[in-house]
Design an enzyme around this catalytic site. Structure first.
Site, PDB file in Angstrom:
ATOM      1  N   LEU A   1       7.282 -41.504  -1.072  1.00  0.00           N
ATOM      2  CA  LEU A   1       7.088 -40.462  -0.065  1.00  0.00           C
ATOM      3  C   LEU A   1       5.841 -39.651  -0.373  1.00  0.00           C
ATOM      4  O   LEU A   1       5.022 -39.376   0.513  1.00  0.00           O
ATOM      5  CB  LEU A   1       8.317 -39.552  -0.008  1.00  0.00           C
ATOM      6  CG  LEU A   1       8.202 -38.330   0.905  1.00  0.00           C
ATOM      7  CD1 LEU A   1       7.957 -38.739   2.355  1.00  0.00           C
ATOM      8  CD2 LEU A   1       9.455 -37.453   0.796  1.00  0.00           C
TER       9      LEU A   1
ATOM     10  N   THR B   1      15.247 -41.307  -3.562  1.00  0.00           N
ATOM     11  CA  THR B   1      15.458 -40.270  -4.568  1.00  0.00           C
ATOM     12  C   THR B   1      16.786 -39.563  -4.351  1.00  0.00           C
ATOM     13  O   THR B   1      17.518 -39.274  -5.307  1.00  0.00           O
ATOM     14  CB  THR B   1      14.306 -39.247  -4.531  1.00  0.00           C
ATOM     15  OG1 THR B   1      13.086 -39.909  -4.853  1.00  0.00           O
ATOM     16  CG2 THR B   1      14.535 -38.115  -5.517  1.00  0.00           C
TER      17      THR B   1
ATOM     18  N   GLY C   1      10.457 -38.981  -3.783  1.00  0.00           N
ATOM     19  CA  GLY C   1       9.883 -39.745  -4.876  1.00  0.00           C
ATOM     20  C   GLY C   1       8.428 -40.155  -4.659  1.00  0.00           C
ATOM     21  O   GLY C   1       7.733 -39.657  -3.762  1.00  0.00           O
TER      22      GLY C   1
ATOM     23  N   ALA D   1       9.019 -42.054 -13.807  1.00  0.00           N
ATOM     24  CA  ALA D   1      10.246 -42.581 -14.392  1.00  0.00           C
ATOM     25  C   ALA D   1       9.884 -43.726 -15.330  1.00  0.00           C
ATOM     26  O   ALA D   1       8.791 -44.284 -15.259  1.00  0.00           O
ATOM     27  CB  ALA D   1      11.203 -43.060 -13.304  1.00  0.00           C
TER      28      ALA D   1
ATOM     29  N   CYS E   1      -0.127   0.567   7.827  1.00  0.00           N
ATOM     30  CA  CYS E   1      -0.537   1.017   6.493  1.00  0.00           C
ATOM     31  C   CYS E   1      -1.766   1.911   6.570  1.00  0.00           C
ATOM     32  O   CYS E   1      -1.978   2.762   5.698  1.00  0.00           O
ATOM     33  CB  CYS E   1      -0.801  -0.186   5.594  1.00  0.00           C
ATOM     34  SG  CYS E   1       0.715  -1.061   5.104  1.00  0.00           S
TER      35      CYS E   1
ATOM     36  N   SER F   1      14.422 -40.832 -14.684  1.00  0.00           N
ATOM     37  CA  SER F   1      13.456 -39.739 -14.549  1.00  0.00           C
ATOM     38  C   SER F   1      13.996 -38.419 -15.082  1.00  0.00           C
ATOM     39  O   SER F   1      13.257 -37.430 -15.117  1.00  0.00           O
ATOM     40  CB  SER F   1      13.059 -39.563 -13.077  1.00  0.00           C
ATOM     41  OG  SER F   1      14.199 -39.237 -12.295  1.00  0.00           O
TER      42      SER F   1
ATOM     43  N   GLU G   1       9.535 -32.857  -3.391  1.00  0.00           N
ATOM     44  CA  GLU G   1       9.727 -33.128  -4.811  1.00  0.00           C
ATOM     45  C   GLU G   1       9.842 -34.622  -5.133  1.00  0.00           C
ATOM     46  O   GLU G   1      10.305 -34.991  -6.206  1.00  0.00           O
ATOM     47  CB  GLU G   1      10.963 -32.374  -5.312  1.00  0.00           C
ATOM     48  CG  GLU G   1      10.819 -30.861  -5.221  1.00  0.00           C
ATOM     49  CD  GLU G   1      11.900 -30.125  -5.981  1.00  0.00           C
ATOM     50  OE1 GLU G   1      12.670 -30.769  -6.716  1.00  0.00           O
ATOM     51  OE2 GLU G   1      11.984 -28.901  -5.838  1.00  0.00           O
TER      52      GLU G   1
ATOM     53  N   LEU H   1      19.141 -29.816  -4.614  1.00  0.00           N
ATOM     54  CA  LEU H   1      18.011 -29.227  -3.878  1.00  0.00           C
ATOM     55  C   LEU H   1      18.288 -27.781  -3.479  1.00  0.00           C
ATOM     56  O   LEU H   1      17.984 -27.362  -2.359  1.00  0.00           O
ATOM     57  CB  LEU H   1      17.665 -30.067  -2.634  1.00  0.00           C
ATOM     58  CG  LEU H   1      17.182 -31.496  -2.888  1.00  0.00           C
ATOM     59  CD1 LEU H   1      16.706 -32.124  -1.582  1.00  0.00           C
ATOM     60  CD2 LEU H   1      16.086 -31.548  -3.934  1.00  0.00           C
TER      61      LEU H   1
ATOM     62  N   GLU I   1       0.825  -1.199   0.000  1.00  0.00           N
ATOM     63  CA  GLU I   1       0.000   0.000   0.000  1.00  0.00           C
ATOM     64  C   GLU I   1       0.869   1.263   0.000  1.00  0.00           C
ATOM     65  O   GLU I   1       0.583   2.229  -0.717  1.00  0.00           O
ATOM     66  CB  GLU I   1      -0.913   0.021   1.229  1.00  0.00           C
ATOM     67  CG  GLU I   1      -1.860  -1.167   1.315  1.00  0.00           C
ATOM     68  CD  GLU I   1      -1.314  -2.311   2.163  1.00  0.00           C
ATOM     69  OE1 GLU I   1      -2.086  -2.884   2.937  1.00  0.00           O
ATOM     70  OE2 GLU I   1      -0.102  -2.622   2.028  1.00  0.00           O
TER      71      GLU I   1
END
Length: 357
Positions: free
Chosen positions: A288, A190, A285, A156, A78, A162, A283, A198, A46
């Protein structure tokens, strides 16, 4: 308001734990100023929009994606800036759920400013889902699952390969996505098979690099894995179990990895929240992700579908997810769809965290 939502996204990766907020000043049907929350601790949306509008803000309408704050935090309220600018009307998408910050619309009404909320409220809630979830649910982090699959739902091929199911545009998007989360997580298999970094390596440099987390019940990682080798440079945590061998745990800890040993996956997430992790991007595999889904621990799914078929022998994205009769199956909410080059992104929320009116 749609323009304000687009502006808000520009703060991705730079404003957490604050929310993403965009604002537009409109007068006589024309935009005279706009802004967004650019950096944690810096001016709010704002204030930036009003500064760009200048004297044109007097008698204008301020459209903002979140209720203006009414308290002294990192910056002044604000509401003070809005009143000083002479704004006639304020339209907010949603109320602020934070008990310290909320109430700005009421303050403005008492001072004679027309104030309302609700316009594109669902879209604004989806934009700030991790922020809203953290104020509603304090037992665990907001969990997002990102999967890149073939059209037939495989992560994969028959040989376990993959890299890469999706294309370069999707990988660029993943780096942008990582920048906005407190932690990036994968499963132990993974981490061993793909040896990922990562880290965020895209256009956005996150204000605070995300913690790297491996869910690995047996603490199988070794010192040759990138995540372990670089654990003293980038925070790396392993969530294992009480059954993990002491020798494996000690090896990881000597390498600088932080190891926890919760009884369950849910307890592990609770420990992450206690440690200050409010949002996790998982992310893979497949095992999980499926376990998180089966236990009701996924709040958002980022599903990237590549235009390729891998067949029945490919590795399934959702192995072991319990069967549910159609009339009892939960319907997730589509909050975004877009093309990523030849691939397609579908973003689904388990539910919307709409703050109370």
């Amino acid at each position: 308001m749609r323009r304000a939502l687009d502006l808000a996204r520009r703060g991705w990766g730079r404003v957490a734990p604050n929310p993403l907020v965009g604002a537009v000043v409109q007068r006589d049907g024309a935009v005279v100023g706009e802004g967004f929350h650019e950096e944690y601790g810096g001016p709010h949306a704002e204030v930036n929009a009003l500064a760009r509008a200048g004297e044109a803000a007097r008698g204008a309408t301020l459209i903002v994606t979140l209720e203006p704050c009414a308290h002294h935090g990192q910056t002044p309220p604000c509401t003070d800036a809005i009143l000083a600018a002479g704004v006639r009307r304020v339209v907010a998408a949603i109320r602020d759920p934070d008990p310290q910050a909320r109430g700005g619309l009421d303050v403005l009404r008492r001072r004679g400013v027309a104030a309302e909320h609700g316009l594109l409220g669902k879209e604004a809630a989806a934009l700030n889902a991790p922020f809203l979830f953290a104020r509603e649910q304090r037992m665990r982090p907001f969990v997002a699952l990102k999967l890149a699959t073939s059209i037939d739902g495989r992560i994969a091929d028959l040989g376990g390969r993959s890299q890469w199911v999706s294309g370069p545009d999707a990988r660029d998007y993943t780096h942008w996505l990582r920048a906005g989360f407190d932690a990036i997580a994968v499963g132990g298999t993974t981490a061993l098979r793909d040896n990922p970094q990562l880290t965020v390596r895209g256009a956005i440099v996150p204000r605070k690099p995300p913690v790297r987390i491996v869910f690995d019940r047996r603490a199988m990682l070794n010192t040759g894995v990138t995540l372990v080798r670089t654990a003293r440079e980038v925070p790396t945590w392993v969530v294992s179990s009480p059954q993990a061998p002491e020798t494996s745990v000690s090896l990881l800890e000597r390498a600088g990895v932080r190891v926890s040993r919760p009884e369950t996956l849910g307890a592990g997430l609770a420990q992450l929240r206690e440690a200050g992790i409010h949002s996790v991007l998982c992310e893979g595999g497949g095992a999980l992700g499926a376990k998180l889904l089966a236990e009701g621990l996924v709040d958002r799914l980022y599903w990237i579908q590549a235009p390729v078929w891998l067949g029945e022998g490919g590795v399934p994205a959702f192995p072991g997810v319990p069967e549910t009769p159609l009339d009892q199956a939960p319907r997730w909410i589509a909050v975004e769809r877009q093309a990523l080059g030849p691939d397609t992104l579908l973003v689904l929320d388990r539910r919307l965290c709409l703050p109370a009116s």
